[in-house]
Design an enzyme around this catalytic site. Structure first.
Site: not given
Ligand code: NAD
Length: 296
Positions: A54, A98, A121
């Site tokens: 990422k 994460q 997200d």
């Protein structure tokens, strides 16, 4: 009939090029780069790989990447404190924690601490609610990537029968909401669904997000249907080597479907591309700048 193979890798690469153009234009107009902060707690090897890729993709797209690592035994309060600082940092447009987090941390509480307007997200309940009622927010990356592939294949989804298998908060439920928004007729199937093969046989669009290797058989697929395989399962292949397979029995399904995503190289590459897309969209929104409608 052999299905068209949907090349998610190539589609994602083109999307990332467009995002890079918008990121550069943003920098010129705002006088700063769009920024994505990624927080990793602990040393899970798979999570470390995701976070590294990422960060690399963020920089490649001309955006700033801020990475934070906390030890596996960090207190939850330390993570919440980091999130509060990122919420307040004007250089940060997107915040991603994460998952999974270590057991002693409460994921719901941690996600709730992220500013919904930086939640690229799309996991915050505010963004789930915005999607449910049709307001602007952030949509989780994997289902939004699936929708982009579907629209590229089909144009309009109006009136089509869609079956989503799996009702997780990060894939199945938002996928069903997006398909509903596109005027498809949506069935959200899950582990308690009766006669799943019959349910799937009705579908013009099948999205499989279960986590069970090869569960969806070729005989379940309506001829000509579009099949998106979200599953990423590690199975032991020849010579004891692990390989990745999806939730769909690919070799069978591709003899029946009209188009199908392979694993790997189908849905997977879309996730990071959409994360970058959400970040650049966030940057434009936060600076009050216009991004051309449907630009990315
Ligand atoms: P999850 O475990 O949270 O949810 C799985 C869902 O499948 C559940 O809703 C459950 O009801 C349903 N299910 C389980 N067994 C079933 C059965 N026998 N019949 C019908 N439904 C059943 O999983 P998730 O997070 O949604 O992920 C699903 C898969 O997608 C996993 O393989 C995951 O690795 C993969 N995934 C890929 C990406 C990506 O491509 N970037 C992103 C997220 C998840």
């Amino acid at each position: 009939m052999t299905a068209r193979v949907i090349d998610g890798k190539a589609f994602a690469a083109r999307l990332r090029d467009r995002i890079a153009d918008h990121a550069h234009a943003f920098e010129e107009r705002a006088g700063r780069k769009a920024g994505l902060a990624v927080v990793l707690v602990g040393e899970d090897p798979a999570s470390e790989v995701y976070v590294r890729s990422k960060a690399r993709a963020t920089v490649e797209a001309g955006m700033a990447s801020f990475e934070f690592k906390l030890p596996a035994d960090a207190a939850e309060a330390e993570l919440l404190d980091r999130i509060a600082k990122l919420n307040a940092d004007p250089a940060v447009d997107g915040i991603l924690v994460q998952l999974p987090l270590p057991r002693h941390m409460n994921e719901d509480k941690v996600i709730a601490a992220i500013d919904p307007n930086k939640d690229v997200d799309g996991f915050h309940v505010v963004n789930a609610g915005r999607l449910a009622v049709g307001q602007h927010g952030f949509v989780p990356c994997t289902p939004l990537g699936c929708l982009m592939l579907l629209k590229d294949q089909l144009g309009s989804l109006e009136g089509l029968d869609a079956v989503v298998i799996g009702r997780s908060n990060i894939v199945g439920k938002p996928m069903a909401a997006l398909l509903t928004r596109e005027n498809a007729t949506v069935t959200l199937a899950h582990s308690r669904t009766k006669d799943l093969p019959d349910v799937v046989r009705r579908a013009d669009i099948v999205v499989a997000a279960v986590g069970r290797p090869g569960m969806v058989r070729g005989s379940w697929i309506k001829p000509g249907a579009i099949v998106l395989d979200v599953g990423i399962n590690r199975v032991e292949g020849e010579g004891g080597k692990t390989r990745l397979v999806g939730d769909v029995a690919y070799d069978e399904a591709k003899e029946v479907a009209g188009a199908i995503t392979p694993v790997p190289g189908g849905v997977g590459p879309m996730t990071i591309a959409v994360l970058l897309r959400n970040t650049v969209v966030s940057a434009y929104r936060r600076e009050g700048l216009d991004l051309p409608k449907d630009a990315i």
